[in-house]
Design an enzyme around this catalytic site. Sequence first.
Site, mmCIF file in Angstrom:
data_model
loop_
_atom_site.group_PDB
_atom_site.id
_atom_site.type_symbol
_atom_site.label_atom_id
_atom_site.label_comp_id
_atom_site.label_asym_id
_atom_site.label_seq_id
_atom_site.Cartn_x
_atom_site.Cartn_y
_atom_site.Cartn_z
ATOM 1 N N GLU A 56 0.891 -1.181 0.000
ATOM 2 C CA GLU A 56 0.000 0.000 0.000
ATOM 3 C C GLU A 56 0.915 1.212 0.000
ATOM 4 O OE1 GLU A 56 -3.274 -0.285 -0.101
ATOM 5 O OE2 GLU A 56 -3.444 -2.444 0.290
ATOM 6 N N CYS A 72 -2.109 9.141 2.765
ATOM 7 C CA CYS A 72 -1.778 8.620 1.432
ATOM 8 C C CYS A 72 -2.840 9.024 0.423
ATOM 9 C CB CYS A 72 -1.638 7.107 1.489
ATOM 10 S SG CYS A 72 -3.066 6.282 2.215
HETATM 11 P P1 NAD Z 1 8.817 4.781 4.283
HETATM 12 O O1 NAD Z 1 8.755 3.962 3.054
HETATM 13 O O2 NAD Z 1 9.968 5.688 4.484
HETATM 14 O O3 NAD Z 1 8.798 3.836 5.576
HETATM 15 C C1 NAD Z 1 7.728 2.916 5.812
HETATM 16 C C2 NAD Z 1 8.216 1.801 6.715
HETATM 17 O O4 NAD Z 1 9.195 1.031 6.025
HETATM 18 C C3 NAD Z 1 8.886 2.270 8.002
HETATM 19 O O5 NAD Z 1 8.449 1.441 9.062
HETATM 20 C C4 NAD Z 1 10.380 2.046 7.723
HETATM 21 O O6 NAD Z 1 11.164 1.806 8.871
HETATM 22 C C5 NAD Z 1 10.327 0.797 6.854
HETATM 23 N N1 NAD Z 1 11.502 0.565 5.994
HETATM 24 C C6 NAD Z 1 12.416 1.457 5.550
HETATM 25 N N2 NAD Z 1 13.327 0.839 4.750
HETATM 26 C C7 NAD Z 1 12.954 -0.466 4.666
HETATM 27 C C8 NAD Z 1 13.467 -1.599 3.971
HETATM 28 N N3 NAD Z 1 14.538 -1.529 3.185
HETATM 29 N N4 NAD Z 1 12.822 -2.782 4.108
HETATM 30 C C9 NAD Z 1 11.721 -2.881 4.870
HETATM 31 N N5 NAD Z 1 11.192 -1.838 5.571
HETATM 32 C C10 NAD Z 1 11.800 -0.644 5.467
HETATM 33 O O7 NAD Z 1 7.441 5.590 4.332
HETATM 34 P P2 NAD Z 1 6.993 6.673 5.433
HETATM 35 O O8 NAD Z 1 7.711 7.953 5.178
HETATM 36 O O9 NAD Z 1 7.060 6.061 6.790
HETATM 37 O O10 NAD Z 1 5.448 6.843 5.079
HETATM 38 C C11 NAD Z 1 4.960 7.765 4.159
HETATM 39 C C12 NAD Z 1 4.585 7.059 2.872
HETATM 40 O O11 NAD Z 1 3.630 6.034 3.166
HETATM 41 C C13 NAD Z 1 3.897 7.990 1.897
HETATM 42 O O12 NAD Z 1 4.384 7.754 0.605
HETATM 43 C C14 NAD Z 1 2.431 7.586 1.987
HETATM 44 O O13 NAD Z 1 1.677 7.853 0.834
HETATM 45 C C15 NAD Z 1 2.555 6.108 2.238
HETATM 46 N N6 NAD Z 1 1.333 5.583 2.833
HETATM 47 C C16 NAD Z 1 0.529 4.765 2.074
HETATM 48 C C17 NAD Z 1 -0.679 4.297 2.596
HETATM 49 C C18 NAD Z 1 -1.611 3.424 1.787
HETATM 50 O O14 NAD Z 1 -2.499 2.826 2.369
HETATM 51 N N7 NAD Z 1 -1.453 3.340 0.468
HETATM 52 C C19 NAD Z 1 -1.060 4.662 3.898
HETATM 53 C C20 NAD Z 1 -0.219 5.496 4.626
HETATM 54 C C21 NAD Z 1 0.981 5.956 4.094
#
Ligand code: NAD
Length: 419
Positions: free
Chosen positions: A177, A211
């Site tokens: 997502e 998001c």
């Molecule tokens: P991010 O991708 O930076 O981090 C998300 C999670 O991934 C964190 O817990 C982080 O520690 C982890 N992570 C980082 N590197 C990783 C790796 N290599 N392997 C596995 N996990 C790893 O995103 P963010 O800044 O925390 O969140 C914002 C983003 O999330 C925005 O783009 C937003 O649109 C999206 N989002 C999407 C939805 C949806 O339902 N589509 C909902 C909420 C947020």
Amino acid sequence: MQGWKQILLSHKDELINILVTDTGRLWESRVEFDGVISTITRWCQLAPELMSPEEKTTAIPYIRLKHQLVPYSLVGIISPWNFPLLLSLFDAIPALLAGCAVAIKPSEITPRFIQPLVETIASVPGLRDVLAYVEGGGDIGAAIVEKVDLICFTGSIATGKKVAAAAAKRLIPAFLELGGKDPAIVLASADLELATSALLWGSVSNTGQVCKSIERIYLAQSIFANFVEKLVEKAKGLQLAYPSVESGQIGPLIAEKQAAIITEQLEEAVCKGAIIHCGGEVEELDGGLWCRPTVLTQVNHSMKVMREETFGPIMPVMPFATIEEAVNLANDTIYGLSGAVFSAEQAEALEVASRIEAGAISINDAMLTSFVHEGEKNSFKESGLGGSRMGPASLKRFLRKKAFLVKTESLRDPWWFNV
Ligand code: NAD
């Protein structure tokens, strides 16, 4: 799960207060807590029927088909900071009810809720052995993907692609997502009072850190001036949640990295000719970073603010001459999460919505998937991958189907060797 729900309810104030400490916003923290409670209630009602045994006839009259549903043993959940509690549990609850054990790695940016939540889990026998929270950053997230049997990831497209690649190497299912750049199309017949209120809420609630925030507004030329005037007036009516969380509706930027993205996008847009009608800058107050609701006009698709996810309370507004042009602009993106269409004619709105390349379109409202969880939907384009996290299909993602093909009569099959 019902026992846990009661314990969560008895810790409601504590959990909401700790979310407020990490996020600086009050209403959305309450929505997160209530969302967890209603998600438990809904899945406890739905799960028994979804998981009831099936038996069917087949094309061969003496062979009957029975199915067993086999849960994946260990589901991993990796979640972001914008709704730290709710998004850590939104997939975990149906996975637990499907019979999986669940390991959750929430965002390192908003970790304060984890300890009090884990204490509630520890007090529920049966749950504490199958639900674990793991704290840490991206390295721990990557390690989770290496251990689990299925991964649900919510976060950015860049990280989602890394998770998808790691999952592909292990041949485990990955449900992603990811980000969005949701468009809203407002047709000439739309109720402007309703559309401006809905789009203001859909663009700036949680300070735009959603998001499925509306991040681009396309207006029929004939309503442009009226709409912008109303939107700016309403946007100016919102206050920062400062100096106290009760002071207003607009909380701080939760993640520091967003301030640089918002500033860069606004500066670039202004350099290319955009006009800011309200808001328009990141302010620092007592060490927190804030951005007031910002309306921009004179924007176009050469600007990052129209092409890249902002994740801030920014409303770029652009006119269109024909519906064809509006649809083309809405689809001129790598994203395909959701969107909105406003019209006095439902049929016209649905026709336009059917041409938008995204998984969920609210008609005469915005961001309805935040509160309506029954509708199955998929993310289009780079906004995600895998089955629906909404509706009954969500729980089925965590189950494999095993077929038992049962011969009910003592007969020779016509295809057997004749020996
Ligand atoms: P991010 O991708 O930076 O981090 C998300 C999670 O991934 C964190 O817990 C982080 O520690 C982890 N992570 C980082 N590197 C990783 C790796 N290599 N392997 C596995 N996990 C790893 O995103 P963010 O800044 O925390 O969140 C914002 C983003 O999330 C925005 O783009 C937003 O649109 C999206 N989002 C999407 C939805 C949806 O339902 N589509 C909902 C909420 C947020």
